[in-house]
Design a protein around this motif. Sequence first.
Motif, PDB file in Angstrom:
ATOM      1  N   ASP A   1       0.801  -0.911   0.135  1.00 36.71           N
ATOM      2  CA  ASP A   1      -0.599  -0.161   0.018  1.00 36.71           C
ATOM      3  C   ASP A   1       0.881   1.585  -0.192  1.00 36.71           C
ATOM      4  N   ALA A   2       0.372   2.192  -0.344  1.00 35.49           N
ATOM      5  CA  ALA A   2       1.010   3.744  -0.404  1.00 35.49           C
ATOM      6  C   ALA A   2       1.398   4.045   0.917  1.00 35.49           C
ATOM      7  N   LEU A   3       1.107   3.162   2.234  1.00 34.38           N
ATOM      8  CA  LEU A   3       1.349   3.994   3.583  1.00 34.38           C
ATOM      9  C   LEU A   3       2.946   3.741   3.975  1.00 34.38           C
ATOM     10  N   SER A   4       2.154   2.328   3.164  1.00 35.60           N
ATOM     11  CA  SER A   4       3.878   1.383   3.357  1.00 35.60           C
ATOM     12  C   SER A   4       5.750   2.097   2.781  1.00 35.60           C
ATOM     13  N   SER A   5       4.998   2.256   1.105  1.00 33.99           N
ATOM     14  CA  SER A   5       6.231   2.631   0.701  1.00 33.99           C
ATOM     15  C   SER A   5       6.262   4.037   1.085  1.00 33.99           C
ATOM     16  N   ALA A   6       5.632   4.658   1.798  1.00 31.59           N
ATOM     17  CA  ALA A   6       6.057   6.147   1.975  1.00 31.59           C
ATOM     18  C   ALA A   6       6.541   5.958   3.335  1.00 31.59           C
ATOM     19  N   ILE A   7       6.397   5.282   4.317  1.00 28.18           N
ATOM     20  CA  ILE A   7       6.828   5.183   5.931  1.00 28.18           C
ATOM     21  C   ILE A   7       8.746   4.845   4.743  1.00 28.18           C
ATOM     22  N   LEU A   8       8.455   3.399   3.604  1.00 31.42           N
ATOM     23  CA  LEU A   8       9.414   3.380   3.976  1.00 31.42           C
ATOM     24  C   LEU A   8      10.783   4.145   2.792  1.00 31.42           C
ATOM     25  N   LEU A   9      10.342   5.167   1.840  1.00 32.71           N
ATOM     26  CA  LEU A   9      11.356   6.188   1.537  1.00 32.71           C
ATOM     27  C   LEU A   9      11.541   7.528   2.651  1.00 32.71           C
ATOM     28  N   VAL A  10      10.804   7.205   3.315  1.00 33.31           N
ATOM     29  CA  VAL A  10      10.825   8.119   4.424  1.00 33.31           C
ATOM     30  C   VAL A  10      11.959   7.662   5.085  1.00 33.31           C
ATOM     31  N   SER A  11      11.685   6.707   5.841  1.00 37.86           N
ATOM     32  CA  SER A  11      12.803   6.364   6.226  1.00 37.86           C
ATOM     33  C   SER A  11      14.376   6.053   5.256  1.00 37.86           C
ATOM     34  N   VAL A  12      14.411   5.519   4.698  1.00 36.89           N
ATOM     35  CA  VAL A  12      15.365   5.648   3.136  1.00 36.89           C
ATOM     36  C   VAL A  12      16.183   7.198   3.473  1.00 36.89           C
ATOM     37  N   PHE A  13      15.221   7.929   3.576  1.00 36.21           N
ATOM     38  CA  PHE A  13      15.550   9.687   3.493  1.00 36.21           C
ATOM     39  C   PHE A  13      16.565   9.762   4.722  1.00 36.21           C
ATOM     40  N   LEU A  14      16.171   9.901   5.885  1.00 32.20           N
ATOM     41  CA  LEU A  14      15.776   9.742   7.550  1.00 32.20           C
ATOM     42  C   LEU A  14      17.178   8.866   7.782  1.00 32.20           C
ATOM     43  N   GLY A  15      17.302   7.797   7.580  1.00 29.62           N
ATOM     44  CA  GLY A  15      18.560   6.916   8.048  1.00 29.62           C
ATOM     45  C   GLY A  15      19.566   7.185   7.152  1.00 29.62           C
ATOM     46  N   PHE A  16      19.778   7.367   5.602  1.00 25.35           N
ATOM     47  CA  PHE A  16      21.184   8.268   5.233  1.00 25.35           C
ATOM     48  C   PHE A  16      21.201   9.605   5.693  1.00 25.35           C
ATOM     49  N   LEU A  17      20.586  10.909   5.904  1.00 28.63           N
ATOM     50  CA  LEU A  17      20.608  11.820   6.070  1.00 28.63           C
ATOM     51  C   LEU A  17      21.408  11.798   7.672  1.00 28.63           C
ATOM     52  N   THR A  18      20.327  10.673   8.510  1.00 26.12           N
ATOM     53  CA  THR A  18      21.067  10.870  10.333  1.00 26.12           C
ATOM     54  C   THR A  18      22.808  10.425  10.268  1.00 26.12           C
ATOM     55  N   PHE A  19      22.856   9.223   9.059  1.00 22.53           N
ATOM     56  CA  PHE A  19      24.427   8.713   9.314  1.00 22.53           C
ATOM     57  C   PHE A  19      25.019  10.150   9.102  1.00 22.53           C
ATOM     58  N   SER A  20      24.877  10.127   7.371  1.00 15.67           N
ATOM     59  CA  SER A  20      26.167  11.573   7.633  1.00 15.67           C
ATOM     60  C   SER A  20      26.198  12.597   7.760  1.00 15.67           C
ATOM     61  N   ALA A  21      25.125  13.030   8.540  1.00 13.00           N
ATOM     62  CA  ALA A  21      24.848  14.040   9.344  1.00 13.00           C
ATOM     63  C   ALA A  21      25.907  13.795  11.148  1.00 13.00           C
ATOM     64  N   SER A  22      25.377  12.610  11.436  1.00 12.52           N
ATOM     65  CA  SER A  22      25.900  12.511  12.665  1.00 12.52           C
ATOM     66  C   SER A  22      27.672  12.328  12.179  1.00 12.52           C
ATOM     67  N   PHE A  23      27.975  11.735  10.602  1.00 15.83           N
ATOM     68  CA  PHE A  23      28.953  11.785  11.066  1.00 15.83           C
ATOM     69  C   PHE A  23      29.974  12.792  11.119  1.00 15.83           C
ATOM     70  N   ILE A  24      29.654  13.552   9.775  1.00 14.84           N
ATOM     71  CA  ILE A  24      29.903  15.386  10.155  1.00 14.84           C
ATOM     72  C   ILE A  24      30.504  15.821  11.650  1.00 14.84           C
ATOM     73  N   ALA A  25      28.736  15.179  12.510  1.00 15.89           N
ATOM     74  CA  ALA A  25      28.906  15.858  13.955  1.00 15.89           C
ATOM     75  C   ALA A  25      29.905  15.803  14.769  1.00 15.89           C
ATOM     76  N   PHE A  26      30.750  13.905  14.167  1.00 12.45           N
ATOM     77  CA  PHE A  26      31.350  13.192  14.910  1.00 12.45           C
ATOM     78  C   PHE A  26      33.003  13.408  14.575  1.00 12.45           C
ATOM     79  N   LEU A  27      33.138  13.695  13.670  1.00 12.05           N
ATOM     80  CA  LEU A  27      34.174  14.640  12.751  1.00 12.05           C
ATOM     81  C   LEU A  27      34.885  15.737  13.684  1.00 12.05           C
ATOM     82  N   LYS A  28      33.593  16.822  13.420  1.00 13.87           N
ATOM     83  CA  LYS A  28      33.843  18.322  14.475  1.00 13.87           C
ATOM     84  C   LYS A  28      33.658  18.240  15.572  1.00 13.87           C
ATOM     85  N   LEU A  29      33.497  16.870  15.607  1.00 17.25           N
ATOM     86  CA  LEU A  29      33.204  17.205  17.939  1.00 17.25           C
ATOM     87  C   LEU A  29      35.073  17.264  17.937  1.00 17.25           C
ATOM     88  N   GLY A  30      35.813  16.002  17.158  1.00 13.15           N
ATOM     89  CA  GLY A  30      36.745  15.900  17.461  1.00 13.15           C
ATOM     90  C   GLY A  30      37.771  16.264  16.582  1.00 13.15           C
TER      91      GLY A  30
END
Lengths: 462, 107
Positions: free
Chosen positions: A120-149
């Motif tokens: 259904d549309a709900l599932s695909s929306a959820i999955l796409l949003v989690s792909v977006f948020l997941g990779f966003l969180t990954f790169s943002a956290s990694f930059i935060a990690f580097l910046k803090l160091g």
Amino acid sequence: MILTGNIGIFAATASFLMGMMIMGNPKKAVFGNFLLVVGMIVAIVSTILIQSSIENGMQWNNLLLIFGLLIVGTVIGKKISFGFQLTKMPELVSLFNGFGGLAAGLIGLVGTLNFSLVSDALSSAILLVSVFLGFLTFSASFIAFLKLGGKFKKYIPHNGTYSVVSLVISVLLIFVLLFYPNINTYMLLVGLLITFSLIHGVFFANGVGGGDMPILISILNGLTGVLTVISGIYFESAIMILSGVFVGATGIILTVQMCGAMNTSILKVFLGPTAKAVSSDEATNYEVLRETSPVKVAADLTLVKKVVIVPGFGLAVAKAQKLCRELKDELNAMDIELKFVIHPVAGRMPGHMNVLLAEAGIEYADILDLDKGNDYLSETDLCLVIGANDVVNTAAENDSDSSIHGMPIVQTYKSKKVVIVKRSLSPGYAGIKNPLFEHATAEMLFVDAKEAIDRILTELKM
Amino acid sequence: MENTFSLTPIDGIYIILLCTLVGISIIKNVPAVLHTPLMSGSNAISGIIIIGGTIQLMQPGIGFNLMTVISAIGVLIGSINVAGGFFVTHRMLKMFKPKKIKNDFNR
């Protein structure tokens, strides 16, 4: 099996709740954390139990694979977590947060690419949003990690614009994938979505000023919580929704509290000017500075009754916490009172400094928070500022043009005398001049924090 | 499949609502001293996302293909998050046990 599994899920839920509750008590918190671990293990085992009984023809090979992966992951995680010193905790938290984001992104990606399962549309929306948020969180956290160091300190012009553009493109891609799915371009568009999510994460994190880093980590932590909630809805797993909401709630509350402590708002953190206009010359240009020496400080200490230490990240970097404790014992033996006043955002994260002082064996009663500390400072004879800068910067109170104006500070100037222990005149994380150094009662001690306390101690013992 | 307790979206919304309230009231009581461990603990919990990967890997008839590999990597990375997060939290919280540390400093 299903009943056992569901009882397990219930137990895991109860375990999470109790664990979180007990985590609020400093003395029992270790047990709280243990309960969280138990909850996690029970949750995973129960899910496997439920899953294996509702699906026929389950593959036991894969079960072995899962356990193998979990064990390998645990070993790696343990190795990483013990490979860092306690001073680097904030970096570690953002690194692990990035891992969580990446895992969520990958799991969402598999769901998205499995056409047969997306009904259904709900599932695909959820999955796409989690792909977006997941990779966003990954790169943002990694930059935060580097910046803090301190490994990543690039100022990118028009950072905000890039951030908005990559966000808009990502959202557009999600809409296209949702409403005009085309089998031929699907893979390509998903690939583009991942790329732009990663890019957005980089600019999102890079746009946050150094001093606001704890807020960013907290927000990213909250984001993984949101991710877990939406994945929980997709996988129809109550325990995932529940734990995700907990994480999200932690993220929200900590963010709000930190914003309060730093007198900023979330909007300011992300939209505020990222470039510090002050040049390094201006930030280190002081006219009148009084210098002192460890010998003089030691002599001063013998004549006073109440002493305060305001610790900052510099103290942690110099690993001088244990010497602080020795100094405290020495002064107490001489019938001199020594308290520590900790700014809410001293260190790199709220409570970070408290962890480090507790590690050195300094008791709660001797650690004051900002309000009590500022009251106490007005009756203090001598105040030692060790490795802290921005949190004692009087520009926050007096200079309305200052970038940190309005931030509550430790009012060290209330003390009869202030000694600032600092290796050089280099500005703090905010990159601005500190008028406290020129204050009439202030004296500078240009020595490394550890060496300074060590020499003061030697003098006192003579 | 008949005898499973599956969730409807409405159930999900109720869970979210109730948990938000419970979560906020619990976390509000955590003193500022414990905020860093709390953050790292909740960070570890968010790694529960590996349950999703586990479910994907246990789907019937799943062979060895790109999807399995991605799910497997997801579970691996997620479990690093979970284990690492809990270990870090434990390391920090250990510092708040006052008695043990005192003995180390009997000079």
